[in-house]
Design a protein around this motif. Structure first.
Motif, PDB file in Angstrom:
ATOM      1  N   GLU A  37      -4.467   1.259 -10.715  1.00  0.00           N
ATOM      2  CA  GLU A  37      -3.952   1.122  -9.210  1.00  0.00           C
ATOM      3  C   GLU A  37      -3.727  -0.158  -8.803  1.00  0.00           C
ATOM      4  O   GLU A  37      -4.486  -0.844  -8.966  1.00  0.00           O
ATOM      5  CB  GLU A  37      -4.582   2.214  -8.247  1.00  0.00           C
ATOM      6  CG  GLU A  37      -4.365   3.670  -8.600  1.00  0.00           C
ATOM      7  CD  GLU A  37      -5.248   4.456  -7.457  1.00  0.00           C
ATOM      8  OE1 GLU A  37      -5.116   4.149  -6.456  1.00  0.00           O
ATOM      9  OE2 GLU A  37      -5.707   5.645  -7.834  1.00  0.00           O
ATOM     10  N   PRO A  38      -2.392  -0.376  -8.393  1.00  0.00           N
ATOM     11  CA  PRO A  38      -2.527  -1.848  -7.546  1.00  0.00           C
ATOM     12  C   PRO A  38      -3.375  -2.115  -6.625  1.00  0.00           C
ATOM     13  O   PRO A  38      -3.623  -1.182  -5.620  1.00  0.00           O
ATOM     14  CB  PRO A  38      -0.957  -1.833  -7.056  1.00  0.00           C
ATOM     15  CG  PRO A  38      -0.553  -0.573  -6.949  1.00  0.00           C
ATOM     16  CD  PRO A  38      -1.405   0.171  -7.849  1.00  0.00           C
ATOM     17  N   ARG A  39      -3.914  -3.287  -6.495  1.00  0.00           N
ATOM     18  CA  ARG A  39      -4.943  -3.540  -5.377  1.00  0.00           C
ATOM     19  C   ARG A  39      -4.232  -3.649  -4.169  1.00  0.00           C
ATOM     20  O   ARG A  39      -3.427  -4.670  -4.389  1.00  0.00           O
ATOM     21  CB  ARG A  39      -5.705  -4.744  -5.794  1.00  0.00           C
ATOM     22  CG  ARG A  39      -7.029  -4.781  -4.871  1.00  0.00           C
ATOM     23  CD  ARG A  39      -8.032  -5.697  -5.533  1.00  0.00           C
ATOM     24  NE  ARG A  39      -8.963  -6.007  -4.531  1.00  0.00           N
ATOM     25  CZ  ARG A  39      -9.937  -6.987  -4.567  1.00  0.00           C
ATOM     26  NH1 ARG A  39     -10.097  -7.835  -5.813  1.00  0.00           N
ATOM     27  NH2 ARG A  39     -10.747  -7.157  -3.631  1.00  0.00           N
ATOM     28  N   THR A  40      -4.413  -3.236  -3.150  1.00  0.00           N
ATOM     29  CA  THR A  40      -3.621  -3.636  -1.931  1.00  0.00           C
ATOM     30  C   THR A  40      -4.909  -3.820  -0.841  1.00  0.00           C
ATOM     31  O   THR A  40      -6.087  -3.547  -0.673  1.00  0.00           O
ATOM     32  CB  THR A  40      -2.944  -2.066  -1.215  1.00  0.00           C
ATOM     33  OG1 THR A  40      -3.985  -1.025  -1.150  1.00  0.00           O
ATOM     34  CG2 THR A  40      -2.002  -1.729  -2.415  1.00  0.00           C
ATOM     35  N   PHE A  41      -4.366  -4.657   0.184  1.00  0.00           N
ATOM     36  CA  PHE A  41      -5.109  -5.323   1.175  1.00  0.00           C
ATOM     37  C   PHE A  41      -4.827  -4.723   2.515  1.00  0.00           C
ATOM     38  O   PHE A  41      -3.360  -4.647   2.623  1.00  0.00           O
ATOM     39  CB  PHE A  41      -5.185  -6.844   1.248  1.00  0.00           C
ATOM     40  CG  PHE A  41      -5.763  -7.428  -0.214  1.00  0.00           C
ATOM     41  CD1 PHE A  41      -7.165  -7.369  -0.493  1.00  0.00           C
ATOM     42  CD2 PHE A  41      -5.040  -7.748  -1.375  1.00  0.00           C
ATOM     43  CE1 PHE A  41      -7.682  -8.034  -1.390  1.00  0.00           C
ATOM     44  CE2 PHE A  41      -5.403  -8.246  -2.210  1.00  0.00           C
ATOM     45  CZ  PHE A  41      -6.953  -8.500  -2.476  1.00  0.00           C
TER      46      PHE A  41
END
Length: 81
Positions: A37-41
């Motif tokens: 999963e793309p790392r989101t901030f």
């Protein structure tokens, strides 16, 4: 004699192919590859200049978020006057 060798090679190849396919079918399947999963901030917007930045790098003053100490001082200075 050549015909005999041909038939032996053909039968041996067929047996080898079938054995290979059966062995491959019985192997346990590899675990399904899940896409990372793309790392989101979580990001916030600087109240002074409008730039977005990660909440961890922001400066929070009086419930507002800023990208730098200078912008926080400018905004609070404008707000106080």
């Amino acid at each position: 004699m050549i015909k005999l060798l041909f038939w032996i090679a053909l039968i041996g190849g067929a047996i080898g192919y079938v054995a290979f396919r059966l062995k491959r079918r019985n192997l346990p399947s590899a675990p399904a590859q899940t896409a990372a999963e793309p790392r989101t901030f979580e990001s916030v917007r600087c109240r002074q200049c409008g730039v977005y930045l990660p909440i961890e790098k922001s400066i929070q003053r009086d419930g507002e978020f800023f990208c730098s100490q200078e912008h926080a001082q400018k905004w609070l200075g404008k707000k106080a006057t």
